[in-house]
Design an enzyme around this catalytic site. Sequence first.
Site, PDB file in Angstrom:
ATOM      1  N   SER A  44       0.974  -1.274   0.019  1.00 19.28           N
ATOM      2  CA  SER A  44      -0.085  -0.019  -0.011  1.00 19.28           C
ATOM      3  C   SER A  44       0.980   1.088   0.213  1.00 19.28           C
ATOM      4  O   SER A  44       1.786   1.332   0.964  1.00 19.28           O
ATOM      5  CB  SER A  44      -0.861  -0.078   1.429  1.00 19.28           C
ATOM      6  OG  SER A  44      -1.284   1.320   1.618  1.00 19.28           O
ATOM      7  N   ASP A  70      -4.309   3.248  -2.797  1.00 23.70           N
ATOM      8  CA  ASP A  70      -5.527   3.581  -1.924  1.00 23.70           C
ATOM      9  C   ASP A  70      -6.240   4.981  -2.360  1.00 23.70           C
ATOM     10  O   ASP A  70      -5.839   5.782  -1.829  1.00 23.70           O
ATOM     11  CB  ASP A  70      -4.952   3.499  -0.484  1.00 23.70           C
ATOM     12  CG  ASP A  70      -4.198   2.409  -0.128  1.00 23.70           C
ATOM     13  OD1 ASP A  70      -2.910   2.651  -0.438  1.00 23.70           O
ATOM     14  OD2 ASP A  70      -4.996   1.544   0.439  1.00 23.70           O
ATOM     15  N   HIS A 114      -7.220   0.289  -5.617  1.00 24.69           N
ATOM     16  CA  HIS A 114      -8.590   0.129  -4.611  1.00 24.69           C
ATOM     17  C   HIS A 114      -9.238   1.244  -4.304  1.00 24.69           C
ATOM     18  O   HIS A 114      -8.826   2.313  -3.660  1.00 24.69           O
ATOM     19  CB  HIS A 114      -7.704  -0.285  -3.249  1.00 24.69           C
ATOM     20  CG  HIS A 114      -8.698  -0.554  -1.941  1.00 24.69           C
ATOM     21  ND1 HIS A 114      -8.174  -0.599  -0.868  1.00 24.69           N
ATOM     22  CD2 HIS A 114      -9.967  -0.597  -2.023  1.00 24.69           C
ATOM     23  CE1 HIS A 114      -9.329  -0.630  -0.041  1.00 24.69           C
ATOM     24  NE2 HIS A 114     -10.424  -0.910  -0.627  1.00 24.69           N
ATOM     25  N   PHE A 126      -7.847   4.583   6.644  1.00 23.79           N
ATOM     26  CA  PHE A 126      -6.449   5.127   7.323  1.00 23.79           C
ATOM     27  C   PHE A 126      -5.440   3.709   7.291  1.00 23.79           C
ATOM     28  O   PHE A 126      -6.043   2.894   7.645  1.00 23.79           O
ATOM     29  CB  PHE A 126      -6.820   5.581   8.622  1.00 23.79           C
ATOM     30  CG  PHE A 126      -7.619   6.857   8.469  1.00 23.79           C
ATOM     31  CD1 PHE A 126      -9.073   6.742   8.805  1.00 23.79           C
ATOM     32  CD2 PHE A 126      -7.230   8.108   8.012  1.00 23.79           C
ATOM     33  CE1 PHE A 126      -9.800   7.961   8.554  1.00 23.79           C
ATOM     34  CE2 PHE A 126      -7.851   9.352   8.094  1.00 23.79           C
ATOM     35  CZ  PHE A 126      -9.296   9.195   8.277  1.00 23.79           C
ATOM     36  N   GLY A 127      -4.371   4.047   7.239  1.00 24.22           N
ATOM     37  CA  GLY A 127      -3.347   3.099   7.364  1.00 24.22           C
ATOM     38  C   GLY A 127      -3.098   2.991   8.995  1.00 24.22           C
ATOM     39  O   GLY A 127      -3.395   3.911   9.698  1.00 24.22           O
ATOM     40  N   ASP A 150      -6.370  -7.023   3.615  1.00 23.95           N
ATOM     41  CA  ASP A 150      -5.801  -5.406   3.578  1.00 23.95           C
ATOM     42  C   ASP A 150      -6.204  -4.701   4.987  1.00 23.95           C
ATOM     43  O   ASP A 150      -7.293  -4.680   5.042  1.00 23.95           O
ATOM     44  CB  ASP A 150      -6.301  -4.709   2.560  1.00 23.95           C
ATOM     45  CG  ASP A 150      -5.838  -3.292   2.433  1.00 23.95           C
ATOM     46  OD1 ASP A 150      -6.244  -2.442   1.610  1.00 23.95           O
ATOM     47  OD2 ASP A 150      -5.049  -2.934   3.137  1.00 23.95           O
ATOM     48  N   GLY A 151      -5.029  -4.417   5.543  1.00 24.16           N
ATOM     49  CA  GLY A 151      -5.492  -3.886   6.861  1.00 24.16           C
ATOM     50  C   GLY A 151      -4.824  -4.458   8.082  1.00 24.16           C
ATOM     51  O   GLY A 151      -4.930  -5.677   8.506  1.00 24.16           O
ATOM     52  N   GLY A 152      -3.511  -3.754   8.594  1.00 31.22           N
ATOM     53  CA  GLY A 152      -3.141  -4.450   9.725  1.00 31.22           C
ATOM     54  C   GLY A 152      -2.179  -5.659   9.503  1.00 31.22           C
ATOM     55  O   GLY A 152      -1.960  -6.229  10.607  1.00 31.22           O
ATOM     56  N   GLY A 210       0.916  -1.858   4.720  1.00 31.52           N
ATOM     57  CA  GLY A 210       1.460  -0.400   4.469  1.00 31.52           C
ATOM     58  C   GLY A 210       2.510  -0.197   5.365  1.00 31.52           C
ATOM     59  O   GLY A 210       3.839  -0.233   5.244  1.00 31.52           O
ATOM     60  N   SER A 211       1.982  -0.020   6.595  1.00 36.98           N
ATOM     61  CA  SER A 211       2.592   0.390   7.992  1.00 36.98           C
ATOM     62  C   SER A 211       3.821  -0.647   8.221  1.00 36.98           C
ATOM     63  O   SER A 211       4.992  -0.072   8.228  1.00 36.98           O
ATOM     64  CB  SER A 211       1.754   0.326   9.225  1.00 36.98           C
ATOM     65  OG  SER A 211       0.857   1.337   8.813  1.00 36.98           O
TER      66      SER A 211
HETATM   67  C1  DX5 Z   1      -7.254   1.284   4.611  1.00 34.35           C
HETATM   68  C2  DX5 Z   1      -6.292   1.084   3.751  1.00 34.35           C
HETATM   69  C3  DX5 Z   1      -5.092   0.356   4.565  1.00 34.35           C
HETATM   70  C4  DX5 Z   1      -3.856   0.054   3.656  1.00 34.35           C
HETATM   71  C5  DX5 Z   1      -2.785  -0.549   4.409  1.00 34.35           C
HETATM   72  O1  DX5 Z   1      -8.035   1.943   4.007  1.00 34.35           O
HETATM   73  O2  DX5 Z   1      -6.343   0.357   2.587  1.00 34.35           O
HETATM   74  O3  DX5 Z   1      -5.438  -0.899   4.597  1.00 34.35           O
HETATM   75  O4  DX5 Z   1      -4.052  -0.300   2.371  1.00 34.35           O
HETATM   76  O5  DX5 Z   1      -2.442  -0.147   5.757  1.00 34.35           O
HETATM   77  P1  DX5 Z   1      -1.555  -0.842   6.937  1.00 34.35           P
HETATM   78  O6  DX5 Z   1      -1.104  -2.190   6.385  1.00 34.35           O
HETATM   79  O7  DX5 Z   1      -0.926   0.256   7.806  1.00 34.35           O
HETATM   80  O8  DX5 Z   1      -2.839  -1.232   7.887  1.00 34.35           O
END
Ligand code: DX5
Length: 227
Positions: A12, A39, A70, A147-148, A179-181, A201-202
């Site tokens: 991401s 994103d 996305h 949000f990430g 996707d996410g966390g 992402g993070s």
């Molecule tokens: C949420 C984003 C996040 C991103 C990944 O809208 O789509 O999920 O892609 O971010 P992390 O890996 O930091 O959760």
Amino acid sequence: MTETVSPMLVASVLPADFADLGRQVQEIEKAGVDRVQWDVMDGRFVPNITFGPDVIASCRGQVDLGFEAHLMVAEPDPMLARWVEAGCEIVIVHAEASRHLHRTLGRIRELGARAGVALNPATPLAAVEHVLDLVDLLLVMTVNPGFGGQAYLAGMEPKIAAARAEIDRRGLDIELEVDGGISTSTIRTAARAGARVFCTGSALFTGPGTMADSALAMRAAATGEIA
Ligand code: DX5
């Protein structure tokens, strides 16, 4: 001996330095990631606002990596062609944002891209049950989008497992992405549940070592869980 399906890592760009996006995307490619996720957020479907197709197009020539858009946007249909023209090989719309999802998925394929559909945490798999034949990628959100850096929602694992079972039962060629966390620890249980594509992402951008170290660690962790 069952063949180990190697997990795919998708980066991401959300945590990237937007003032230096071209170089950041090149760094992602050098780190050995398989694809880039853009994103796209419109401030309506999600509170946050990010970028449009012109920003993606400006990075297209910087790398050979595949791009997926996305679309966390309230009305994806009017701009579908623009994401493909910008260089995205996959366009992911949210089931919650598509009044006519069957038509939208077919339109993405007509444009020459692969069709993806994303499910928010509260949206059941049943929402896409009748259109899976038009889906190339199913994205199960493991955070509420926008949000990430949010915490992984382990409560999504039954949905991941149900999606894996349905894809396998019907013999469909669908990438199952989460996707996410996603981090070295959460990727394990997501892979065990049946995910094979992991958007991060993070954990990729702010891991202890280099981006390549983080990518390698996450890929190894997921591989270990895939039967
Ligand atoms: C949420 C984003 C996040 C991103 C990944 O809208 O789509 O999920 O892609 O971010 P992390 O890996 O930091 O959760």
